[in-house]
Design an enzyme around this catalytic site. Sequence first.
Site, PDB file in Angstrom:
ATOM      1  N   THR A   7       0.863  -1.344   0.081  1.00 58.96           N
ATOM      2  CA  THR A   7       0.076   0.073   0.150  1.00 58.96           C
ATOM      3  C   THR A   7       0.978   1.140  -0.030  1.00 58.96           C
ATOM      4  O   THR A   7       0.744   2.028  -0.803  1.00 58.96           O
ATOM      5  CB  THR A   7      -0.927  -0.005   1.064  1.00 58.96           C
ATOM      6  OG1 THR A   7      -2.091  -1.180   1.065  1.00 58.96           O
ATOM      7  CG2 THR A   7      -1.639   1.081   1.222  1.00 58.96           C
ATOM      8  N   CYS A  67     -10.956  -7.096   0.306  1.00 59.92           N
ATOM      9  CA  CYS A  67     -10.133  -5.658   0.601  1.00 59.92           C
ATOM     10  C   CYS A  67     -11.199  -4.616   1.257  1.00 59.92           C
ATOM     11  O   CYS A  67     -10.615  -3.687   1.541  1.00 59.92           O
ATOM     12  CB  CYS A  67      -9.337  -5.451  -0.594  1.00 59.92           C
ATOM     13  SG  CYS A  67      -7.829  -6.337  -0.725  1.00 59.92           S
TER      14      CYS A  67
HETATM   15  N1  PLP Z   1      -2.092  -4.316  -4.168  1.00 60.37           N
HETATM   16  C1  PLP Z   1      -2.544  -5.624  -4.242  1.00 60.37           C
HETATM   17  C2  PLP Z   1      -2.830  -6.194  -5.754  1.00 60.37           C
HETATM   18  C3  PLP Z   1      -3.027  -6.375  -3.300  1.00 60.37           C
HETATM   19  O1  PLP Z   1      -3.724  -7.427  -3.254  1.00 60.37           O
HETATM   20  C4  PLP Z   1      -2.757  -5.858  -2.004  1.00 60.37           C
HETATM   21  C5  PLP Z   1      -2.729  -6.405  -0.873  1.00 60.37           C
HETATM   22  O2  PLP Z   1      -3.774  -7.267  -0.557  1.00 60.37           O
HETATM   23  C6  PLP Z   1      -1.986  -4.628  -1.933  1.00 60.37           C
HETATM   24  C7  PLP Z   1      -1.828  -3.885  -3.011  1.00 60.37           C
HETATM   25  C8  PLP Z   1      -1.590  -4.069  -0.477  1.00 60.37           C
HETATM   26  O3  PLP Z   1      -0.363  -4.425  -0.214  1.00 60.37           O
HETATM   27  P1  PLP Z   1       0.042  -4.440   1.471  1.00 60.37           P
HETATM   28  O4  PLP Z   1      -1.125  -5.490   2.307  1.00 60.37           O
HETATM   29  O5  PLP Z   1       1.222  -4.938   1.519  1.00 60.37           O
HETATM   30  O6  PLP Z   1      -0.220  -3.108   1.847  1.00 60.37           O
END
Ligand code: PLP
Length: 389
Positions: A70, A327
């Site tokens: 993120t 999400c």
């Molecule tokens: N982008 C995608 C496609 C994801 O699947 C995720 C996590 O589920 C993220 C970004 C975010 O990553 P993080 O959990 O390390 O913040």
Amino acid sequence: MIYLDAAATTPVRRDVLEAMWPYLTGEFGNPSSHHQLGETAAQALAAARASVAKVFGCRAGDITFTSGGTEAANLAVKGIALARQAANPTHHRILISALEHPAVLESARYLAHRHGFVVDVLGVDPDGMVTPAALAAAIRPETALVSVMYANNEVGTIQPIRELSAVARKNHIPFHTDAVQAAAYLPLNLKDLGVDALTFSGHKLGAPKGSGVLVASGRLAMEPTVHGGGQERGRRSGTENVAGAVGLAAALSRTRGEAPQQATEVAALRDAFIRAVTAAVPNAVLTGHPSQRLPTLASFCFPGTSGEAVLLELERTGVICSSGSACAAGSDEPSAVLLALGLDPAVAQTAVRFSFTAAISSAELTTAAQAVGAAVARVRGTGTAVRPG
Ligand code: PLP
């Protein structure tokens, strides 16, 4: 327990934890300190950076460690767009696909709300594909950045990133791809992909949560999003998570080392699972692209149920998976990704995602497919189509 939610997260690998251990204990120095402990930490960080750079075929200076996918996506999207706008105020549009994770989508929305950007959204076909022709048609002279994810976290569709980045390049527009779900198995050479910025996260690969990377040329203009002591060449201030970086580097190189032989095998297991689920639930709808999909992900809609109810039934029998909108946890809204694919909102609400790693066995997937058939039948039979609580 049969764990089929690896797209949400994975456990830390033992060999990764062992690689990290010294930097959590005896070698606990701050890499900015000018004494031996600090020097040792700085060396470990440099080695992790070099190891990650090798996977992407880029220079160590192109690697920025972050606190996860993120934060890396926030830095790429806001950082590049704001730098482009600062250099030329007419660059005030940002072009993203309709499938983006909130890490990209909300960064783009922030730019719209606070910095006057216009967000253009690229539609996808029913399999979740962005076409180069659609991208070419959507690009404007004012476009500051294009961001299209490499592989989707809900339906697993893999985008033709090389073709898409070529379109952006022809128009002299930087291209970012969110490769969080792609990093285990898909090609990652930055030059071959033709992307200017790529982001990913450690915890999908057996590294700890809270570790991530932005890969982008050190020469690419980028406004930092975290200000402070100037670490990570000023792109991301804050004392570096040395153990996290070491763990991420170890997880990435080990997963990539195993990937070539595992990808074909696990894709065959996925296909057998898809066949078994569609046999057990005759009107199951496979979502995402039939072939251009992650080898470790199978996602379905089960019309006449609720995804959440099926999920709970499955958990009762020891099968752990996620509903389509993992999400947007706690949200009753159908997934925006599934709606972008053209699914009816009532059908989209019945989504269930199964995702795994190469450690999954054929027997586990066979058991899980039977459990899916039974869970869907129970939900339909008992009318438990309502989310409890
Ligand atoms: N982008 C995608 C496609 C994801 O699947 C995720 C996590 O589920 C993220 C970004 C975010 O990553 P993080 O959990 O390390 O913040």
